[in-house]
Write a protein that holds these residues in place. Structure first.
Motif, PDB file in Angstrom:
ATOM      1  N   VAL A 178       0.826  -1.201   0.000  1.00 42.87           N
ATOM      2  CA  VAL A 178       0.000   0.000   0.000  1.00 42.87           C
ATOM      3  C   VAL A 178       0.868   1.262   0.000  1.00 42.87           C
ATOM      4  CG1 VAL A 178      -1.659   1.340   1.352  1.00 42.87           C
ATOM      5  CG2 VAL A 178      -1.988  -1.121   1.046  1.00 42.87           C
ATOM      6  N   GLU A 179       1.983   1.225   0.708  1.00 44.26           N
ATOM      7  CA  GLU A 179       2.831   2.416   0.851  1.00 44.26           C
ATOM      8  C   GLU A 179       3.348   2.941  -0.480  1.00 44.26           C
ATOM      9  OE1 GLU A 179       7.071   3.551   2.981  1.00 44.26           O
ATOM     10  OE2 GLU A 179       5.723   2.152   3.985  1.00 44.26           O
ATOM     11  N   VAL A 180       3.595   2.057  -1.439  1.00 42.49           N
ATOM     12  CA  VAL A 180       4.154   2.502  -2.713  1.00 42.49           C
ATOM     13  C   VAL A 180       3.134   2.491  -3.848  1.00 42.49           C
ATOM     14  CG1 VAL A 180       6.514   1.829  -2.158  1.00 42.49           C
ATOM     15  CG2 VAL A 180       5.000   0.168  -3.264  1.00 42.49           C
ATOM     16  N   LYS A 181       1.992   1.863  -3.630  1.00 38.48           N
ATOM     17  CA  LYS A 181       0.957   1.844  -4.658  1.00 38.48           C
ATOM     18  C   LYS A 181      -0.414   1.875  -3.995  1.00 38.48           C
ATOM     19  CE  LYS A 181       0.216  -0.200  -9.206  1.00 38.48           C
ATOM     20  NZ  LYS A 181       0.539  -1.335 -10.097  1.00 38.48           N
ATOM     21  N   PRO A 182      -0.796   3.050  -3.479  1.00 42.33           N
ATOM     22  CA  PRO A 182      -2.004   3.138  -2.654  1.00 42.33           C
ATOM     23  C   PRO A 182      -3.298   3.286  -3.429  1.00 42.33           C
ATOM     24  CG  PRO A 182      -0.940   5.268  -2.747  1.00 42.33           C
ATOM     25  CD  PRO A 182      -0.070   4.312  -3.527  1.00 42.33           C
ATOM     26  N   ASN A 183      -3.256   3.357  -4.767  1.00 46.46           N
ATOM     27  CA  ASN A 183      -4.442   3.636  -5.556  1.00 46.46           C
ATOM     28  C   ASN A 183      -5.392   2.443  -5.546  1.00 46.46           C
ATOM     29  OD1 ASN A 183      -6.296   4.713  -7.263  1.00 46.46           O
ATOM     30  ND2 ASN A 183      -5.082   4.440  -9.108  1.00 46.46           N
ATOM     31  N   ILE A 184      -6.412   2.500  -4.697  1.00 47.38           N
ATOM     32  CA  ILE A 184      -7.289   1.349  -4.504  1.00 47.38           C
ATOM     33  C   ILE A 184      -8.644   1.655  -5.128  1.00 47.38           C
ATOM     34  CG2 ILE A 184      -8.251  -0.225  -2.803  1.00 47.38           C
ATOM     35  CD1 ILE A 184      -6.114   0.831  -0.874  1.00 47.38           C
ATOM     36  N   GLN A 185      -8.751   1.458  -6.439  1.00 42.36           N
ATOM     37  CA  GLN A 185     -10.019   1.715  -7.110  1.00 42.36           C
ATOM     38  C   GLN A 185     -10.643   0.443  -7.658  1.00 42.36           C
ATOM     39  OE1 GLN A 185     -10.350   5.228  -9.469  1.00 42.36           O
ATOM     40  NE2 GLN A 185      -8.559   6.177  -8.565  1.00 42.36           N
ATOM     41  N   ARG A 186      -9.867  -0.638  -7.734  1.00 44.18           N
ATOM     42  CA  ARG A 186     -10.445  -1.932  -8.068  1.00 44.18           C
ATOM     43  C   ARG A 186     -10.746  -2.669  -6.766  1.00 44.18           C
ATOM     44  NH1 ARG A 186      -6.162  -1.473 -11.794  1.00 44.18           N
ATOM     45  NH2 ARG A 186      -4.827  -2.529 -10.316  1.00 44.18           N
ATOM     46  N   GLU A 187     -11.569  -3.675  -6.887  1.00 42.12           N
ATOM     47  CA  GLU A 187     -11.935  -4.456  -5.708  1.00 42.12           C
ATOM     48  C   GLU A 187     -10.699  -5.152  -5.142  1.00 42.12           C
ATOM     49  OE1 GLU A 187     -14.858  -8.166  -4.443  1.00 42.12           O
ATOM     50  OE2 GLU A 187     -15.019  -7.253  -6.432  1.00 42.12           O
ATOM     51  N   ALA A 188     -10.452  -4.990  -3.863  1.00 47.00           N
ATOM     52  CA  ALA A 188      -9.267  -5.561  -3.229  1.00 47.00           C
ATOM     53  C   ALA A 188      -9.487  -5.623  -1.737  1.00 47.00           C
ATOM     54  CB  ALA A 188      -8.030  -4.715  -3.544  1.00 47.00           C
ATOM     55  N   GLN A 189      -8.620  -6.365  -1.055  1.00 48.81           N
ATOM     56  CA  GLN A 189      -8.620  -6.358   0.403  1.00 48.81           C
ATOM     57  C   GLN A 189      -7.236  -5.960   0.899  1.00 48.81           C
ATOM     58  OE1 GLN A 189      -8.976 -10.146   2.428  1.00 48.81           O
ATOM     59  NE2 GLN A 189      -8.000 -11.274   0.753  1.00 48.81           N
ATOM     60  N   ILE A 190      -7.204  -5.300   2.054  1.00 47.46           N
ATOM     61  CA  ILE A 190      -5.941  -4.886   2.652  1.00 47.46           C
ATOM     62  C   ILE A 190      -5.563  -5.901   3.720  1.00 47.46           C
ATOM     63  CG2 ILE A 190      -4.698  -3.043   3.816  1.00 47.46           C
ATOM     64  CD1 ILE A 190      -5.672  -2.321   1.028  1.00 47.46           C
ATOM     65  N   ILE A 191      -4.386  -6.485   3.564  1.00 49.22           N
ATOM     66  CA  ILE A 191      -3.918  -7.492   4.510  1.00 49.22           C
ATOM     67  C   ILE A 191      -2.527  -7.099   5.008  1.00 49.22           C
ATOM     68  CG2 ILE A 191      -5.244  -9.339   3.427  1.00 49.22           C
ATOM     69  CD1 ILE A 191      -2.664 -10.259   2.042  1.00 49.22           C
ATOM     70  N   ASN A 192      -2.098  -7.701   6.068  1.00 47.63           N
ATOM     71  CA  ASN A 192      -0.724  -7.518   6.552  1.00 47.63           C
ATOM     72  C   ASN A 192       0.134  -8.684   6.073  1.00 47.63           C
ATOM     73  OD1 ASN A 192      -1.133  -5.110   8.029  1.00 47.63           O
ATOM     74  ND2 ASN A 192      -2.055  -6.262   9.693  1.00 47.63           N
ATOM     75  N   VAL A 193       1.312  -8.364   5.572  1.00 48.54           N
ATOM     76  CA  VAL A 193       2.227  -9.414   5.107  1.00 48.54           C
ATOM     77  C   VAL A 193       3.593  -9.197   5.729  1.00 48.54           C
ATOM     78  CG1 VAL A 193       1.002  -9.618   2.905  1.00 48.54           C
ATOM     79  CG2 VAL A 193       3.019  -8.129   3.065  1.00 48.54           C
ATOM     80  N   ASP A 194       4.341 -10.274   5.850  1.00 47.79           N
ATOM     81  CA  ASP A 194       5.727 -10.182   6.305  1.00 47.79           C
ATOM     82  C   ASP A 194       6.612  -9.756   5.142  1.00 47.79           C
ATOM     83  OD1 ASP A 194       5.163 -10.994   8.910  1.00 47.79           O
ATOM     84  OD2 ASP A 194       5.365 -13.120   8.395  1.00 47.79           O
TER      85      ASP A 194
END
Length: 378
Positions: free
Chosen positions: A266-282
């Motif tokens: 998200v930090e480098v590509k925050p443009n969320i206009q398509r359907e998606a979910q935000i998750i935490n990853v290692d």
């Protein structure tokens, strides 16, 4: 009168009288909204800011993580979204917690603010990195196309058709492999593997490759059943379900619902206009991975990380300087990467040769190759 006050007035009309609100965002536009709001709507009280990645204070008010919104939602009856690119995601979250009065910053305000911070990139400095006259001209041409996609769309299409006549599939097999000394590669890293198909292609294209470390934080979600069976039949391929980054940490990751290959930090590509979910990853650095696993050599690093390439390269500097691997790095995801990565790598690796490949009929899929001079083909 401030030139955008009229635009802000249009937005603020959507707020109820004497509203108690939150501002979703912690960027410069969020701060400006706060200041203009005090001037134009003194009846409105800002209770707190929200951000998807950080907490603390902003403008003397609490800044809460979005994941903790449920504990503070009762304090407010309205909200302002301070991001245009991520507005749908932010609006969805606020509505999910029962907030009905939500207004959003307009594109006009965002564009006006962005004009003041527009960066002028040095096209020639980046173009001169590449070895051949043709590749330098290709870089200049692609730079023009980035600024005017419609004007140059036909010319890019013509270039591609001339270089790859009768090509009907999405990408040529040369994608990531065109200028490499393939015989010299025994151990590779596939950064941004998606469903793993390029890890399989590596074993086919690189005749002496014995090991591929395949990095994809969402592999289980993205995997293709057929490819997965092939991958699991190949002991040479090791799936590492982590993101590559500049440090070992946990990151917010946008996992696309349909166009999986566009999933990104998200930090480098925050443009969320398509359907998606935000998750935490290692996330892990290549340097850490190599050290922790006592890996004795890396010959090749491929990165297609949806605009996280620069950060991942910083996390691989020790490995690159120590082992001098060949590199295939996607540079098309942003202007900062397109102009910045060639210059950065040229300064880091003065005894390398740099080549340029382009592999799609639009202005995407541009790859920088960095090859040690002792391995470069004459």
């Amino acid at each position: 009168m401030y030139k955008l006050e009229e635009e802000y007035n249009k937005i603020f009309k959507g707020l109820p009288e004497n509203a108690k609100i939150c501002i979703y965002g912690s960027n410069d536009i969020a701060e400006e909204i706060y200041e203009v709001l005090k001037k134009l709507r003194s009846d409105v009280e800002v209770k707190f800011f929200i951000d998807s990645k950080k907490s603390g204070t902003l403008k003397g008010l609490p800044l809460y993580l979005a994941e903790n919104l449920d504990t503070h939602i009762k304090e407010i009856n309205a909200g302002i979204v301070a991001s245009f690119s991520a507005r749908f995601y932010m609006e969805f979250l606020l509505k999910a917690f029962g907030l009905k009065n939500i207004v959003m910053v307009s594109e006009k305000i965002v564009k006006t603010k962005n004009k003041t911070v527009k960066i002028k990139y040095d096209v020639e400095k980046a173009a001169k990195v590449f070895k051949t006259h043709g590749e330098r001209n290709l870089f200049r041409f692609l730079a023009k196309a980035r600024n005017n996609k419609k004007k140059y769309a036909y010319q890019i299409h013509t270039y591609y058709q001339k270089k790859y006549p009768n090509r009907i599939d999405l990408y040529p097999f040369e994608h990531y492999f065109e200028f490499l000394n393939k015989e010299a590669i025994t151990t590779a890293i596939d950064g941004g593997a998606c469903n793993g198909i390029h890890s399989l292609i590596m074993l086919q294209m690189l005749p002496n490759c014995k090991k591929v470390y395949t990095f994809e934080p969402c592999y289980e979600s993205f995997k293709n059943n057929l490819f997965d069976k092939l991958i699991k039949s190949k002991p040479e391929i090791e799936i590492v379900e982590k993101a590559l980054w500049k440090e070992n940490t946990s990151l917010q990751f946008r996992e696309e619902s349909h166009f999986k290959a566009a999933s990104a930090v998200v930090e480098v590509k925050p443009n969320i206009q398509r359907e998606a979910q935000i998750i935490n990853v290692d996330a892990i650095t290549i340097d850490s991975f190599v050290e922790e696993n006592n890996i004795q050599n890396i010959d090749f690093i491929k990165m297609d990380l949806e605009n996280a390439e620069q950060e991942a390269l910083k996390g691989a500097e020790k490995t690159i300087l120590k082992f001098r691997p060949q590199l295939a790095i996607s540079i098309y995801h942003s202007n900062a990467q397109f102009y910045g990565i060639p210059v950065y790598l040229k300064e880091l690796l003065p005894n390398y040769e740099f080549r340029l490949g382009h592999y799609r009929q639009d202005n995407t899929e541009t790859v920088l190759y960095a090859i040690p001079k002792e391995l470069a083909k004459k």
